[in-house]
Design an enzyme around this catalytic site. Structure first.
Site: not given
Length: 331
Positions: A150, A175
Site C-alpha cells: 500500500r 492496516k
C-alpha cells in the site's frame, strides 16, 4: 496532539474512543470525524439532532458522497453507544445518508507498461531538496509492483526495515494492526542497494530510523502521500498510460496489478492456484482470503489461461449437443 472535546457530547465521545482504543482499534479516522462534529456542536451550543446533523454534514460538501456517508455512519455508531445510557438520545436514520459513491474500476497494468514506467524514471531530474528523486521513485515503483505494498506502507518504510542479507522487508503495524516480513525480489534488492549506496556517497541521512525513500521536504524526511503520488502521475502522463475513460491510474492500482500478475504467473507455471491463495493473502497483509479476492480481477489473459486449464482437465466430461466431447472426439 489529540483533540480536546468541549461540546455537550464530549464525555460520550471520550468514553467511546477510550473503549475502542482499549479494544485495540487505532480509530484515527473516527477521532478526526468526532473532532469535527464536536467543534461544530460547541460553536452551535446545541446537542445533536437531525437538523444539526444535516447542517454539519453540509459543511463537508467538498467530500465525496461515499466519504460523507462513512462520516455519518461513524456518528451513528457513536449515538448507538450513547443510547445505552441515554435511551431517548437522537440516533441518525441510515436511510437518509448520502448514497454510496461509485467504486472506480482498478487499472491492471500490462507488463510492457511497467517496463515503460521504470524506463521513464531515467528522465527524472534531482531537485535541491530531493537529490535522489529518480532513485526514490524507481525503488518506489519496484516495491509497489513486486511487493504489492500500500502507498502508506511504502512511505513509512525505514532503512532498518530492509535486511539485505536475508533479502527481506519488514512492513510494520500496517492496516489491521499487523506487521509482516516479506521476501524481496532480486530487482527490489538491487534497487535498495543502489539507493543506499548513493545516500552514503552523498552523505545523506542513513540512520536506521530514517525513511527509506528520503527527501528534505517537510522536516521528517518522508514523502507525503500526495507528493509521491504526483511523481507517479508525472511518469504515467509522460508514458502515455491512461485508463479506458482517459483518467490516470491510481497508485493503488499497482497493488491490484501485483495480485493479478501473481495469479497469471501461477497459472502459466501450472501451480495449484487455490493452494497458493492463502500465501498471497498473508503476503498482502490481509486477514483472510476474502479480502484478497477484492484484488483478483478476471482480465482477458487470466480468463484465457484458466479456461485452457479447465479444458485440459475436465473437457472430456463436457459433451457438445452433437455428442462430441470438447476435445473433438465422439461419445
Amino acid at each position: 496532539m489529540r483533540s480536546r472535546f468541549t461540546s455537550v457530547l464530549a464525555p460520550t465521545i471520550t468514553r467511546y474512543l477510550s473503549l475502542k482504543e482499549a479494544l485495540g482499534s487505532a480509530y484515527m479516522v473516527e477521532r478526526n470525524v468526532m473532532a469535527h462534529l464536536d467543534a461544530f456542536l460547541a460553536a452551535a451550543g446545541h446537542d445533536l439532532d437531525s437538523e444539526i446533523l444535516e447542517q454539519w454534514i453540509k459543511t463537508r460538501s467538498q467530500l465525496a458522497s461515499g466519504v460523507r456517508r462513512n462520516w455519518m455512519r461513524i456518528v451513528r455508531n457513536l449515538c448507538l453507544y450513547r443510547r445505552r445510557t441515554e435511551p431517548a438520545c437522537f440516533v441518525p436514520d441510515p436511510s437518509k445518508f448520502p448514497p454510496h459513491h461509485q467504486v472506480l474500476k482498478p487499472y491492471i497494468f500490462q507488463e510492457a507498461e511497467i517496463d515503460r514506467l521504470l524506463a521513464e524514471t531515467g528522465q527524472l531530474r534531482p531537485a535541491n531538496r530531493s537529490p535522489l528523486r529518480r532513485q526514490n521513485v524507481l525503488l518506489g515503483l519496484v516495491l509497489l509492483y513486486t511487493a504489492g505494498l500500500r502507498r502508506g506502507e511504502l512511505l513509512r518504510l525505514t532503512v532498518a526495515d530492509c535486511d539485505l542479507l536475508e533479502g527481506t522487508l519488514l512492513v510494520r503495524e500496517s492496516k489491521f494492526h499487523k506487521s509482516r516480513l516479506l521476501p524481496l525480489s532480486g530487482d527490489a534488492i538491487r534497487a535498495i542497494k543502489v539507493l543506499l549506496q548513493e545516500r552514503r556517497e552523498k552523505q545523506l541521512p542513513l540512520s536506521p530510523d530514517s525513511p527509506l525513500l528520503w527527501n528534505d521536504y517537510g522536516g521528517s524526511g518522508a514523502y507525503s502521500g500526495s507528493g509521491f503520488g504526483e511523481a507517479i502521475h508525472y511518469l504515467l502522463r509522460s508514458s502515455g498510460i491512461r485508463t479506458a475513460t482517459g483518467r490516470l491510474p491510481r497508485v493503488h492500482d499497482f497493488r491490484h496489478t501485483f495480485a493479478v500478475h501473481a495469479l497469471l504467473r501461477w497459472y502459466r507455471t501450472g501451480r495449484d492456484v487455490q493452494a497458493k491463495l492463502p500465501a498471497l493473502a498473508a503476503y498482502m497483509g490481509h486477514v483472510s482470503i476474502v479480502s484478497t479476492q477484492h484484488y483478483l480481477h478476471l482480465v482477458d489473459e487470466l480468463a484465457s489461461i484458466a479456461s485452457d486449464r479447465f479444458q485440459k482437465r475436465y473437457g472430456v466430461l463436457i459433451k457438445q449437443p452433437n455428442g462430441a466431447d470438447t476435445r473433438g472426439g465422439r461419445s
